[in-house]
Design a protein around this motif. Structure first.
Motif, PDB file in Angstrom:
ATOM      1  N   LEU B 175      57.674  14.224 -87.697  1.00 56.24           N
ATOM      2  CA  LEU B 175      56.220  14.345 -87.753  1.00 56.24           C
ATOM      3  C   LEU B 175      55.670  13.683 -89.012  1.00 56.24           C
ATOM      4  O   LEU B 175      54.659  12.975 -88.962  1.00 56.24           O
ATOM      5  N   LEU B 176      56.349  13.903 -90.135  1.00 59.21           N
ATOM      6  CA  LEU B 176      55.815  13.444 -91.423  1.00 59.21           C
ATOM      7  C   LEU B 176      56.004  11.946 -91.634  1.00 59.21           C
ATOM      8  O   LEU B 176      55.384  11.366 -92.524  1.00 59.21           O
ATOM      9  N   ASP B 180      53.444  10.026 -87.860  1.00 59.63           N
ATOM     10  CA  ASP B 180      52.246   9.685 -88.619  1.00 59.63           C
ATOM     11  C   ASP B 180      51.946   8.185 -88.478  1.00 59.63           C
ATOM     12  O   ASP B 180      50.805   7.788 -88.211  1.00 59.63           O
ATOM     13  N   SER B 203      55.558   8.846 -98.654  1.00 57.70           N
ATOM     14  CA  SER B 203      54.857  10.119 -98.798  1.00 57.70           C
ATOM     15  C   SER B 203      55.451  11.177 -97.873  1.00 57.70           C
ATOM     16  O   SER B 203      55.602  12.341 -98.255  1.00 57.70           O
ATOM     17  N   THR B 207      57.130  14.701 -99.017  1.00 60.76           N
ATOM     18  CA  THR B 207      56.744  16.020 -98.514  1.00 60.76           C
ATOM     19  C   THR B 207      57.930  16.745 -97.892  1.00 60.76           C
ATOM     20  O   THR B 207      58.117  17.952 -98.080  1.00 60.76           O
ATOM     21  N   ARG B 210      59.872  18.195-100.527  1.00 61.93           N
ATOM     22  CA  ARG B 210      59.242  19.398-101.098  1.00 61.93           C
ATOM     23  C   ARG B 210      59.615  20.618-100.253  1.00 61.93           C
ATOM     24  O   ARG B 210      59.725  21.731-100.750  1.00 61.93           O
ATOM     25  N   LEU B 211      59.798  20.367 -98.949  1.00 62.34           N
ATOM     26  CA  LEU B 211      60.121  21.486 -98.066  1.00 62.34           C
ATOM     27  C   LEU B 211      61.598  21.849 -98.117  1.00 62.34           C
ATOM     28  O   LEU B 211      61.955  23.025 -98.060  1.00 62.34           O
TER      29      LEU B 211
END
Lengths: 218, 218
Positions: B175-176, B180, B203, B207, B210-211
């Motif tokens: 998804l990221l 996108d 990016s 992210t 970060r998860l």
DNA sequence: GTCTATAAAAAGATAGAC
DNA sequence: GTCTATCTTTTTATAGAC
């Protein structure tokens, strides 16, 4: 859909027949797709002779584009209302975000004609005049997308979220919720049991809060 | 595309003409969409008479479905190779994930016919026999999607990622990054400058880390 | 502006020769 | 199996009366 025809041409004060034609076209373009939807069928559905369609719209292209842009406007307004309802005043952040995501997902199933038409637009993207496509994107998906950012920014200003870039956060929220649902259901064309939709949206909100949540408001 | 025709029927040892027809069909269905691509044009492109097409395929539907499934298979294999190349041995996690995402995004532009055809399938989803659609999804997008999970699980087992649910993590990665990009470019139909693609993928990886990132490996 | 009737073109599918 | 030629239907778009 040959490139080069003019854009929307949607006016206030549509005559009745014009509105009937637009409604019928929305239904049939949605159900059948662009090529399969014949002007004969649209005329029958609208209760109008085929010649009348040509008195209101230059050709099939312009009819399609007009309907697409008008539909996008309606859906964007509906989404804006949903945002306002759930994100204006925050009571419980997780619950409010989840309710917003659920209603946004439900909107896709509530406007089946329109989202079938969205799939058609995406398929025919190379055949739509670039200027028309740009208008459609700005009025429709881009607008629904971008309007989320200010809400998130306000929530962050109240200390309930930790956000640097509100537009990126909005993008992440959309990707993790509505985009995930749409991807699996083809914009609602394939049925997905509501519990699964709930699971996806809840999980998406959960992940969003892992990224941007604030301990105090969690 | 009326519902009810039989599925793929792709055999090893395709006669030459059959392959020529399939190639021409892939190009024209991709460029023109299902309805607009005529069998006359496909026959010309393949250097074959129209009657020969009907000797190899029952009708236009079966030709389309056969081409769609065969194309999905090819793209899935290509994506599998990209995964293997970048995610088998991890040197620098962030770099490897980014390189994987970039090449996966590039694959969309490298198979323009196929992904134009994907858009057509999505638009015509209600007209494709459910069994055919299911085969297509399993062979194509679902397969590309699900094969990522085992790689992430192995990376996590080596302590480079902190992952509970590998399939959900794979979904988040997709998804990221690729979703996108695809959403913005309509599967590559609208050009997006490479620096922007790089920005989105970087990016997205950021992210993702970060998860699921682990401080030691960050 | 609206209608009936029609033109003109294109497309999917097939007949029949080789 | 492959080809040329043809059938039949459907579709977009327009003529011309009211």
């Amino acid at each position: 859909m040959t490139a080069g025809t003019a854009a929307g041409d949607v006016r206030r004060g549509m005559p009745e027949k014009r509105a009937a034609i637009a409604n019928a076209a929305r239904v049939l373009f949605g159900r059948e797709g662009y090529s399969r939807a014949s002007l004969d069928a649209i005329a029958v559905e609208a209760g109008v002779s085929k010649r009348t369609i040509y008195n209101h719209f230059a050709d099939k292209d312009e009819l399609f584009q007009s309907v697409a842009i008008e539909g996008a406007r309606q859906v964007t307004e509906a989404v804006a209302a949903i945002m306002e309802r759930h994100l204006r005043k925050i009571v419980d952040l997780r619950e409010d975000l989840t309710a917003f995501g659920m209603e946004r997902a439900a909107a896709v199933t509530e406007f089946p004609d329109h989202f079938a038409l969205v799939r058609t637009i995406e398929a025919e993207v190379s055949w739509i005049p670039p200027a028309v496509l740009e208008v459609w994107r700005e009025v429709g998906p881009l607008s629904s997308h971008l309007r989320l950012a200010p809400y998130l920014r306000r929530i962050a200003e109240r200390g309930l979220l930790a956000i640097d870039d509100a537009e990126q956060a909005a993008n992440h929220f959309n990707l993790l919720t509505i985009t995930d649902v749409n991807q699996r259901t083809f914009y609602g064309a394939l049925p997905l049991p509501e519990p699964e939709v709930t699971a996806i949206v809840s999980s998406g909100v959960h992940t969003f809060l892992r990224l941007y949540g604030v301990p105090a408001a969690g």
